[in-house]
Design a protein around this motif. Structure first.
Motif, mmCIF file in Angstrom:
data_model
loop_
_atom_site.group_PDB
_atom_site.id
_atom_site.type_symbol
_atom_site.label_atom_id
_atom_site.label_comp_id
_atom_site.label_asym_id
_atom_site.label_seq_id
_atom_site.Cartn_x
_atom_site.Cartn_y
_atom_site.Cartn_z
ATOM 1 N N VAL A 226 0.845 -1.206 0.000
ATOM 2 C CA VAL A 226 0.000 0.000 0.000
ATOM 3 C C VAL A 226 0.881 1.258 0.000
ATOM 4 C CG1 VAL A 226 -2.122 0.996 0.965
ATOM 5 C CG2 VAL A 226 -1.557 -1.369 1.466
ATOM 6 N N LYS A 227 2.096 1.118 -0.406
ATOM 7 C CA LYS A 227 3.021 2.244 -0.537
ATOM 8 C C LYS A 227 3.911 1.977 -1.742
ATOM 9 C CE LYS A 227 5.062 4.128 2.947
ATOM 10 N NZ LYS A 227 5.911 4.352 4.140
ATOM 11 N N ARG A 228 4.382 3.040 -2.382
ATOM 12 C CA ARG A 228 5.314 2.896 -3.497
ATOM 13 C C ARG A 228 6.634 2.331 -2.974
ATOM 14 N NH1 ARG A 228 4.421 5.494 -8.200
ATOM 15 N NH2 ARG A 228 6.664 5.851 -8.451
ATOM 16 N N LEU A 229 7.248 1.492 -3.768
ATOM 17 C CA LEU A 229 8.513 0.880 -3.346
ATOM 18 C C LEU A 229 9.579 1.944 -3.104
ATOM 19 C CD1 LEU A 229 8.713 -2.272 -5.646
ATOM 20 C CD2 LEU A 229 7.707 -2.026 -3.365
ATOM 21 N N GLU A 230 9.498 3.041 -3.830
ATOM 22 C CA GLU A 230 10.483 4.116 -3.654
ATOM 23 C C GLU A 230 10.381 4.765 -2.267
ATOM 24 O OE1 GLU A 230 9.696 3.434 -7.921
ATOM 25 O OE2 GLU A 230 8.427 3.783 -6.167
ATOM 26 N N GLU A 231 9.227 4.617 -1.625
ATOM 27 C CA GLU A 231 9.023 5.221 -0.305
ATOM 28 C C GLU A 231 9.483 4.302 0.824
ATOM 29 O OE1 GLU A 231 4.942 6.249 0.025
ATOM 30 O OE2 GLU A 231 4.894 7.422 -1.807
ATOM 31 N N ILE A 232 9.780 3.048 0.491
ATOM 32 C CA ILE A 232 10.206 2.082 1.510
ATOM 33 C C ILE A 232 11.720 1.977 1.455
ATOM 34 C CG2 ILE A 232 9.987 -0.291 2.353
ATOM 35 C CD1 ILE A 232 7.346 -0.452 0.826
#
Length: 233
Positions: A226-232
């Motif tokens: 539920v989040k973009r991979l770039e944000e993790i």
């Protein structure tokens, strides 16, 4: 002349060895797997996936029901009181219908044995409901963790396939441009030109398919986090 041929053969051999090494490196994704990042993906999914929030709410509801059942031990008991007037009446004769022989406040307690004896089983049932809700959440945690890891591996696989697909496209494009120039100069046959064109078309389709697979794998993984991979990070 022999030295030139030997040097050319050695150059071609070194080039072939280099391509083989690159191809072997591209065929493996084991070195690209980050178990730390994988655990971060799992933790993010557990924190954000809507189904987990639903299961957590079910646990809270079950615990609330258990607390309510425990606090309802007094339900089988009924407390009553009656207020009798102690004011003198003008008529000194006792009213046998009302039987007001006593005055002031009168208290009474009644017990419902069936409801009282059912309380332990109701509390036990409420405890079991909490265990069921917690077990359901734990089971889904395992399922979600497996799904995240599987989709992460697929994501890496398609990400890795972008490099050879792009290299094959670039090689096919360069070869096509070279053959096209030769064909225009009548230095290459139509069969060679047509073959180069077909190879370029196949490489283009392969490149597009690889990019599509990569993007779909990324979207599929981000569905769970539920989040973009770039944000993790």
């Amino acid at each position: 002349m022999n030295y030139k041929k030997l040097a050319l053969l050695l150059f071609i051999l070194m080039l072939m060895i280099t391509k083989v090494n690159v191809a072997n490196a591209q065929e493996s994704i084991l070195s690209d797997v980050s178990y730390l990042y994988m655990e971060k993906l799992v933790a993010t999914a557990k924190a954000n996936y809507p189904r987990i929030k639903t299961l957590t709410s079910q646990i809270n509801i079950a615990k609330s029901d258990l607390a309510g059942t425990k606090s309802s031990w007094l339900d089988p008991f009924s407390f009553q009181y009656v207020a009798r007037s102690n004011q003198p009446t003008t008529n000194s004769v006792v009213d046998l219908q009302t039987a007001d022989l006593l005055t002031g406040y009168q208290f009474g307690v009644s017990i419902n044995p069936g409801s009282l004896f059912a309380k332990p089983s109701q509390i036990k049932k409420a405890r079991e409901q909490v265990k069921i809700a917690e077990s359901s959440q734990a089971e889904y945690f395992l399922q979600l963790e497996t799904m995240v890891k599987n989709r992460y591996i697929v994501y890496l696989q398609y990400q890795k396939s972008l490099v050879p697909a792009n290299n094959a496209y670039n090689d096919a494009l360069s070869n096509y441009n070279a053959i096209k120039i030769k064909y225009q100069k009548a230095e290459a046959t139509f069969l060679e030109y047509n073959s180069a064109s077909s190879t370029l078309n196949a490489a283009t389709q392969s490149k597009l398919q690889s990019e599509s697979n990569y993007l779909n794998a990324k979207i599929s993984l981000e569905e769970l986090t539920v989040k973009r991979l770039e944000e993790i990070k």
